[in-house]
Design a protein around this motif. Structure first.
Motif, PDB file in Angstrom:
ATOM      1  N   GLU A 193      -4.049   6.101   4.724  1.00  0.00           N
ATOM      2  CA  GLU A 193      -3.288   4.860   4.794  1.00  0.00           C
ATOM      3  C   GLU A 193      -2.939   4.474   6.233  1.00  0.00           C
ATOM      4  O   GLU A 193      -3.097   3.325   6.628  1.00  0.00           O
ATOM      5  N   LYS A 194      -2.465   5.446   7.000  1.00  0.00           N
ATOM      6  CA  LYS A 194      -1.976   5.130   8.340  1.00  0.00           C
ATOM      7  C   LYS A 194      -3.101   4.834   9.318  1.00  0.00           C
ATOM      8  O   LYS A 194      -2.972   3.976  10.187  1.00  0.00           O
ATOM      9  N   HIS A 195      -4.224   5.526   9.166  1.00  0.00           N
ATOM     10  CA  HIS A 195      -5.334   5.353  10.102  1.00  0.00           C
ATOM     11  C   HIS A 195      -6.492   4.557   9.503  1.00  0.00           C
ATOM     12  O   HIS A 195      -7.598   4.577  10.016  1.00  0.00           O
ATOM     13  N   ARG A 196      -6.236   3.886   8.379  1.00  0.00           N
ATOM     14  CA  ARG A 196      -7.218   2.989   7.769  1.00  0.00           C
ATOM     15  C   ARG A 196      -8.540   3.704   7.492  1.00  0.00           C
ATOM     16  O   ARG A 196      -9.618   3.222   7.844  1.00  0.00           O
ATOM     17  N   ALA A 197      -8.421   4.858   6.886  1.00  0.00           N
ATOM     18  CA  ALA A 197      -9.614   5.663   6.585  1.00  0.00           C
ATOM     19  C   ALA A 197      -9.826   5.783   5.083  1.00  0.00           C
ATOM     20  O   ALA A 197     -10.282   6.816   4.597  1.00  0.00           O
ATOM     21  N   SER A 246       0.833  -1.204   0.000  1.00  0.00           N
ATOM     22  CA  SER A 246       0.000   0.000   0.000  1.00  0.00           C
ATOM     23  C   SER A 246       0.870   1.258   0.000  1.00  0.00           C
ATOM     24  O   SER A 246       0.514   2.262  -0.605  1.00  0.00           O
ATOM     25  N   ARG A 247       2.041   1.200   0.652  1.00  0.00           N
ATOM     26  CA  ARG A 247       2.933   2.355   0.644  1.00  0.00           C
ATOM     27  C   ARG A 247       3.512   2.572  -0.755  1.00  0.00           C
ATOM     28  O   ARG A 247       3.637   3.710  -1.213  1.00  0.00           O
ATOM     29  N   ALA A 248       3.882   1.472  -1.413  1.00  0.00           N
ATOM     30  CA  ALA A 248       4.402   1.595  -2.765  1.00  0.00           C
ATOM     31  C   ALA A 248       3.334   2.146  -3.698  1.00  0.00           C
ATOM     32  O   ALA A 248       3.608   3.011  -4.545  1.00  0.00           O
ATOM     33  N   MET A 249       2.095   1.659  -3.565  1.00  0.00           N
ATOM     34  CA  MET A 249       1.004   2.146  -4.404  1.00  0.00           C
ATOM     35  C   MET A 249       0.726   3.621  -4.127  1.00  0.00           C
ATOM     36  O   MET A 249       0.411   4.392  -5.031  1.00  0.00           O
ATOM     37  N   ALA A 250       0.817   4.012  -2.851  1.00  0.00           N
ATOM     38  CA  ALA A 250       0.605   5.417  -2.509  1.00  0.00           C
ATOM     39  C   ALA A 250       1.693   6.296  -3.130  1.00  0.00           C
ATOM     40  O   ALA A 250       1.422   7.395  -3.611  1.00  0.00           O
TER      41      ALA A 250
END
Length: 485
Positions: free
Chosen positions: A280-284, A141-145
């Motif tokens: 991403e970090k807070h799953r929102a 998910s970080r790479a996609m972001a």
């Protein structure tokens, strides 16, 4: 300073091959830079071509998206057979050839044919699948972001370069610039580490049905596919109207439009970064998508009603592009979460196809509305699409984050394997299970907030399939991957 440190901590991790990710993002950026460069100038520059009409200009805007939509899935499937790298080269060569055809054309139909040829190099899904190949599940998910942020930067840069290049070298110069970008993409491909011809997939034997069935029956994935289609339909249609508004209402052409886009888009990019971190970090993710679409609805309605008022127009565009770049970052990350691990290639193919189908529909419908109702018709079309999109986002469910655990089996081909998998799927918190017979490994996706790890291990040990029973548990404990159900 604290803001920059927070961004660095979010993206910094040694488990991601950032060199490969950044090179892939650069290749994707080269393609999209060329695609986006045409948006702010085609509706004004193409008026000088032979046979130009509002409808044909809209068709030229969307022709790229139509062939992209047609070839996206076949090209993705081909990459599974012969490898990602050859398919990417083929796609970039098609993009280069189409750029040459369009650059040499003096008629509207020649540009349409060139744009269609550009789109035949449909490698969007292949590039996204390549990102998945070179990144671990729990960090994808970080790479996609990061890739999504690069797309946003490409968009901002294109809005500046398009008017600048066309002011000095006309429309043909923009297409020659696209040709150079395609060649640069092929060169960049040399810097990606060599990958195997076919990427093995440990979840290929999932018991939840074939990949096509899972992707095409998933309400979550279908909602995300519709989201990217509506997003790019709105963008393509909007850029039939925006250059004309800036040129006729505010007398901005060439350098003036470049400076305007630069200021608005740079401000929007920095404004959206906190939104990506929170999502991403807070799953929102779900809330970020819905709030962003709602912002698009409001701003498009304001633009359609008050585009002649400078302050309202500028503020609305700033909010629009902030929401747009945020969506450009979180939507691909959301797809990577919602797609089953063994169906990621199919999911990315359908997602990319939806994106380019939206480009085609937005360009075509925008051209028709402009021909029939003028600028106001195009702007109201965009607002109407955004309202429909907002209704569709109600189908999005909260993303459930799960972890992947591996267990060694004594005999992966044993007839008891299927029974074990069915037993595991009936346990609370187990989202999926599959066996890779080549490595005798059992893969289990679990929600650690609901699953009982000890009960899971005990079930496997008592199945008589555990390798040495007590030695069956392997790695990935305590890590979250990028999958959700």
């Amino acid at each position: 300073m604290g803001f920059l440190i927070a961004i660095g901590r979010f993206f910094m991790t040694t488990t991601i091959n950032w060199r490969a990710v950044l090179v892939i993002a650069a290749i994707m950026g080269c393609r999209l830079l060329g695609l986006f460069m045409i948006l702010p100038i085609l509706s004004t520059q193409a008026q000088h071509l032979n046979g130009a009409t509002a409808s044909l200009i809209g068709m030229a805007m969307g022709a790229y998206g139509l062939t992209q939509a047609i070839f996206q899935i076949p090209m993705g499937a081909l990459s599974d057979r012969i490898g990602r790298r050859p398919v990417i080269v083929i796609g970039l060569l098609c993009f280069a050839a189409g750029s040459v055809v369009a650059a040499l054309s003096t008629s509207m139909w020649g540009v349409i044919i060139g744009r269609a040829c550009q789109g035949a190099g449909a490698i969007g899904s292949t590039l996204l699948a390549l990102i998945a190949d070179v990144t671990p599940d729990e960090k994808r998910s970080r790479a996609m972001a990061a890739v999504g942020g690069g797309i946003g930067l490409s968009f901002a840069l294109a809005m500046v370069l398009g008017p600048l290049v066309s002011a000095h070298y006309q429309l043909s110069g923009v297409f020659w610039f696209m040709f150079a970008l395609a060649c640069l993409g092929i060169v960049l491909l040399l810097f990606i580490p060599k990958l195997p011809v076919a990427v093995s997939d440990p979840m290929a034997q999932s018991t939840r049905g074939g990949p096509w069935r899972q992707v095409l029956t998933s309400r979550q994935l279908l909602s995300l596919d519709a989201s990217i289609a509506f997003q790019h339909a709105i963008l393509t249609a909007l850029f039939i109207a925006l250059p004309l508004i800036l040129a006729h209402e505010y007398e901005l052409t060439g350098m003036g439009q470049s400076i305007f886009y630069l200021v608005v888009l740079v401000a929007a990019f920095f404004a959206m970064v906190p939104g990506v971190i929170v999502a991403e970090k807070h799953r929102a993710l779900r809330r970020s998508i819905r709030y962003s679409v709602a912002a698009l609805c409001v701003t498009l309605l304001l633009i359609s009603g008050f585009y002649q008022h400078w302050f309202v127009f500028v503020v609305s565009l700033f909010v629009f592009f902030t929401a747009f770049t945020l969506l450009e970052s979180v939507l691909p990350s959301s797809v990577s979460k919602a797609a089953p691990l063994h169906a990621k290639g199919v999911a990315m193919g359908v997602y990319s196809t939806s994106q380019y189908l939206g480009i085609f529909l937005g360009g075509s419908l925008g051209g028709v509305m402009h021909h029939a109702f003028g600028l106001q018709g195009v702007l109201l079309l965009c607002a109407g699409l955004a309202l429909i999109w907002l209704v569709i986002t109600a189908a999005l469910r909260p993303f459930t984050y799960v972890s992947t655990m591996m267990f060694a089996l004594s005999d992966a081909s044993n007839s008891l394997t299927n029974k074990l998998i069915q037993d595991l799927l009936s346990m609370p918190g187990v989202a999926d299970a599959a066996v890779c017979s080549a490595s005798s490994l059992l893969y289990v996706k679990v929600d650690k907030r609901e699953a009982d790890g000890e009960a899971l291990r005990l079930r496997i040990e008592t199945s008589n399939l555990g390798a040495g029973h007590k030695q069956c548990v392997k790695g990935l404990r305590g890590q979250h991957d990028d999958q959700s159900t």
